[in-house]
Design a protein around this motif. Sequence first.
Motif, PDB file in Angstrom:
ATOM      1  N   GLY A 146       0.886  -1.285   0.082  1.00  0.00           N
ATOM      2  CA  GLY A 146      -0.141   0.051  -0.207  1.00  0.00           C
ATOM      3  C   GLY A 146       0.800   1.182  -0.030  1.00  0.00           C
ATOM      4  N   SER A 147       2.078   1.117  -0.084  1.00  0.00           N
ATOM      5  CA  SER A 147       3.009   2.374  -0.221  1.00  0.00           C
ATOM      6  C   SER A 147       2.567   3.232  -1.387  1.00  0.00           C
ATOM      7  CB  SER A 147       4.352   1.985  -0.149  1.00  0.00           C
ATOM      8  OG  SER A 147       5.370   3.027  -0.406  1.00  0.00           O
ATOM      9  N   GLN A 148       2.840   4.311  -1.468  1.00  0.00           N
ATOM     10  CA  GLN A 148       2.522   5.264  -2.530  1.00  0.00           C
ATOM     11  C   GLN A 148       3.552   4.979  -3.486  1.00  0.00           C
ATOM     12  OE1 GLN A 148       2.839   9.071  -0.984  1.00  0.00           O
ATOM     13  NE2 GLN A 148       4.739   9.319  -0.923  1.00  0.00           N
ATOM     14  N   HIS A 149       4.659   4.314  -3.134  1.00  0.00           N
ATOM     15  CA  HIS A 149       5.777   4.023  -4.178  1.00  0.00           C
ATOM     16  C   HIS A 149       5.508   2.598  -5.030  1.00  0.00           C
ATOM     17  CE1 HIS A 149       7.733   7.461  -2.773  1.00  0.00           C
ATOM     18  NE2 HIS A 149       7.676   6.958  -1.688  1.00  0.00           N
ATOM     19  N   GLY A 150       4.409   1.998  -4.481  1.00  0.00           N
ATOM     20  CA  GLY A 150       4.272   0.694  -5.029  1.00  0.00           C
ATOM     21  C   GLY A 150       2.859   0.546  -5.926  1.00  0.00           C
ATOM     22  N   VAL A 151       2.743   1.717  -6.805  1.00  0.00           N
ATOM     23  CA  VAL A 151       1.453   1.814  -7.523  1.00  0.00           C
ATOM     24  C   VAL A 151       1.502   1.177  -8.614  1.00  0.00           C
ATOM     25  CG1 VAL A 151       0.362   3.463  -8.867  1.00  0.00           C
ATOM     26  CG2 VAL A 151       1.571   4.302  -6.843  1.00  0.00           C
ATOM     27  N   GLY A 152       0.546   0.401  -8.829  1.00  0.00           N
ATOM     28  CA  GLY A 152       0.311  -0.336 -10.021  1.00  0.00           C
ATOM     29  C   GLY A 152       0.125  -2.046  -9.283  1.00  0.00           C
ATOM     30  N   VAL A 153      -0.692  -2.574 -10.405  1.00  0.00           N
ATOM     31  CA  VAL A 153      -1.074  -4.087 -10.011  1.00  0.00           C
ATOM     32  C   VAL A 153       0.582  -4.786 -10.193  1.00  0.00           C
ATOM     33  CG1 VAL A 153      -1.885  -6.147 -10.491  1.00  0.00           C
ATOM     34  CG2 VAL A 153      -3.069  -3.814 -10.734  1.00  0.00           C
ATOM     35  N   ARG A 176      -2.114   5.713   5.874  1.00  0.00           N
ATOM     36  CA  ARG A 176      -1.742   4.425   5.152  1.00  0.00           C
ATOM     37  C   ARG A 176      -0.822   3.711   6.319  1.00  0.00           C
ATOM     38  NH1 ARG A 176      -2.248   7.329   0.656  1.00  0.00           N
ATOM     39  NH2 ARG A 176       0.237   8.030   0.651  1.00  0.00           N
ATOM     40  N   ALA A 177       0.218   4.639   6.809  1.00  0.00           N
ATOM     41  CA  ALA A 177       1.068   4.251   7.699  1.00  0.00           C
ATOM     42  C   ALA A 177       0.352   3.376   9.070  1.00  0.00           C
ATOM     43  CB  ALA A 177       2.042   4.964   8.070  1.00  0.00           C
ATOM     44  N   VAL A 178      -0.777   4.013   9.520  1.00  0.00           N
ATOM     45  CA  VAL A 178      -1.165   3.725  10.649  1.00  0.00           C
ATOM     46  C   VAL A 178      -1.886   2.176  10.410  1.00  0.00           C
ATOM     47  CG1 VAL A 178      -3.164   3.983  12.254  1.00  0.00           C
ATOM     48  CG2 VAL A 178      -1.496   5.833  11.765  1.00  0.00           C
ATOM     49  N   ALA A 179      -2.603   2.214   9.066  1.00  0.00           N
ATOM     50  CA  ALA A 179      -2.958   0.779   8.671  1.00  0.00           C
ATOM     51  C   ALA A 179      -2.256  -0.253   8.535  1.00  0.00           C
ATOM     52  CB  ALA A 179      -3.900   1.053   7.292  1.00  0.00           C
ATOM     53  N   ARG A 180      -1.005   0.267   7.872  1.00  0.00           N
ATOM     54  CA  ARG A 180       0.097  -0.884   7.835  1.00  0.00           C
ATOM     55  C   ARG A 180       0.574  -1.513   9.009  1.00  0.00           C
ATOM     56  NH1 ARG A 180       1.575   2.621   3.219  1.00  0.00           N
ATOM     57  NH2 ARG A 180       3.276   3.563   4.648  1.00  0.00           N
ATOM     58  N   ALA A 181       0.862  -0.442  10.152  1.00  0.00           N
ATOM     59  CA  ALA A 181       1.561  -0.838  11.259  1.00  0.00           C
ATOM     60  C   ALA A 181       0.468  -1.610  11.949  1.00  0.00           C
ATOM     61  CB  ALA A 181       1.805   0.455  12.053  1.00  0.00           C
ATOM     62  N   ASP A 198       6.765   6.973   9.322  1.00  0.00           N
ATOM     63  CA  ASP A 198       5.674   7.273   9.597  1.00  0.00           C
ATOM     64  C   ASP A 198       5.300   5.869  10.296  1.00  0.00           C
ATOM     65  OD1 ASP A 198       5.779   9.763   8.639  1.00  0.00           O
ATOM     66  OD2 ASP A 198       4.716   9.174   6.745  1.00  0.00           O
ATOM     67  N   CYS A 199       5.482   4.664   9.482  1.00  0.00           N
ATOM     68  CA  CYS A 199       5.390   3.514  10.241  1.00  0.00           C
ATOM     69  C   CYS A 199       5.873   3.223  11.476  1.00  0.00           C
ATOM     70  CB  CYS A 199       5.807   2.416   9.006  1.00  0.00           C
ATOM     71  SG  CYS A 199       4.544   1.950   7.638  1.00  0.00           S
ATOM     72  N   ALA A 200       6.963   3.521  11.518  1.00  0.00           N
ATOM     73  CA  ALA A 200       7.748   3.482  12.884  1.00  0.00           C
ATOM     74  C   ALA A 200       7.140   4.234  14.019  1.00  0.00           C
ATOM     75  CB  ALA A 200       9.249   4.151  12.946  1.00  0.00           C
ATOM     76  N   SER A 201       6.585   5.589  13.711  1.00  0.00           N
ATOM     77  CA  SER A 201       5.833   6.355  14.665  1.00  0.00           C
ATOM     78  C   SER A 201       4.411   5.496  14.961  1.00  0.00           C
ATOM     79  CB  SER A 201       5.451   7.886  14.038  1.00  0.00           C
ATOM     80  OG  SER A 201       6.456   8.516  13.774  1.00  0.00           O
ATOM     81  N   ALA A 202       3.672   5.133  14.033  1.00  0.00           N
ATOM     82  CA  ALA A 202       2.597   4.297  14.349  1.00  0.00           C
ATOM     83  C   ALA A 202       2.725   3.184  15.128  1.00  0.00           C
ATOM     84  CB  ALA A 202       1.901   3.876  12.981  1.00  0.00           C
ATOM     85  N   SER A 226      10.746  -0.118  -3.017  1.00  0.00           N
ATOM     86  CA  SER A 226      11.112   0.046  -1.507  1.00  0.00           C
ATOM     87  C   SER A 226      10.485   1.386  -1.085  1.00  0.00           C
ATOM     88  CB  SER A 226      12.835   0.319  -1.549  1.00  0.00           C
ATOM     89  OG  SER A 226      13.314  -1.082  -1.813  1.00  0.00           O
ATOM     90  N   PRO A 227      10.157   1.124   0.252  1.00  0.00           N
ATOM     91  CA  PRO A 227       9.275   2.348   0.758  1.00  0.00           C
ATOM     92  C   PRO A 227      10.512   3.616   1.006  1.00  0.00           C
ATOM     93  CG  PRO A 227       9.553   0.849   2.562  1.00  0.00           C
ATOM     94  CD  PRO A 227      10.135  -0.016   1.198  1.00  0.00           C
ATOM     95  N   SER A 228       9.994   4.792   0.968  1.00  0.00           N
ATOM     96  CA  SER A 228      10.606   5.857   1.208  1.00  0.00           C
ATOM     97  C   SER A 228      10.935   5.912   2.657  1.00  0.00           C
ATOM     98  CB  SER A 228      10.139   7.204   0.714  1.00  0.00           C
ATOM     99  OG  SER A 228       9.285   7.441   1.627  1.00  0.00           O
ATOM    100  N   THR A 229      11.926   6.786   2.754  1.00  0.00           N
ATOM    101  CA  THR A 229      12.413   7.029   4.373  1.00  0.00           C
ATOM    102  C   THR A 229      11.271   7.758   5.214  1.00  0.00           C
ATOM    103  OG1 THR A 229      14.771   7.244   3.833  1.00  0.00           O
ATOM    104  CG2 THR A 229      14.037   8.149   5.864  1.00  0.00           C
ATOM    105  N   ARG A 230      10.686   8.690   4.601  1.00  0.00           N
ATOM    106  CA  ARG A 230       9.383   9.121   5.167  1.00  0.00           C
ATOM    107  C   ARG A 230       8.280   8.205   5.499  1.00  0.00           C
ATOM    108  NH1 ARG A 230       6.492  14.155   2.099  1.00  0.00           N
ATOM    109  NH2 ARG A 230       7.310  12.805   0.288  1.00  0.00           N
ATOM    110  N   ASP A 231       8.027   7.082   4.462  1.00  0.00           N
ATOM    111  CA  ASP A 231       7.018   6.165   4.726  1.00  0.00           C
ATOM    112  C   ASP A 231       7.740   5.158   5.993  1.00  0.00           C
ATOM    113  OD1 ASP A 231       5.391   6.826   2.754  1.00  0.00           O
ATOM    114  OD2 ASP A 231       6.273   5.411   1.282  1.00  0.00           O
TER     115      ASP A 231
END
Length: 161
Positions: free
Chosen positions: A12-19, A86-91, A32-36, A24-29
Amino acid sequence: MHRASSDPLTQGSQHGVGVGRSRSPSTRDLRDCASALFWLPVIRWRLGRQTLAAVRSRTWPESSPCHAVRPLDQAAETAQAERMARAVARAARVLPFECNCLLRSVTLEYLLNRRGIACELRFGVREDANAPEFEAHAWVECHGQPLADLGAAAPGLRVLR
């Protein structure tokens, strides 16, 4: 050819667009996941011992300054809020306990408030006297729009104001 990732933190990362494509997720992603991942258990523990009002006032008092470096326009705030949702949902998918909509929503509200992003915690209840059990839902809205991965009020839910 890229293969789809089975890692819940990168799905679900914005960088993984497309079927079937994943990058790789960005540092920001990842940040955000680590915070969540840190705040979901903390807020779950607090919700188990205090009222929602007490948790919200203790976790982010009205007098505390937000951590926003500069004001963002509405489109930038909404994009950042969607990314954090999205980060909260993934975490929530990788934690060893259930993260219901209330926990995810309160955590998201906290994380957005820390970043100085205006948002509102919403609640809805089903108004069906014939329903076998009480049904409610919580979500977060940014600029009047429900954020992704938390959903909005389902049909038949009355929004509490």
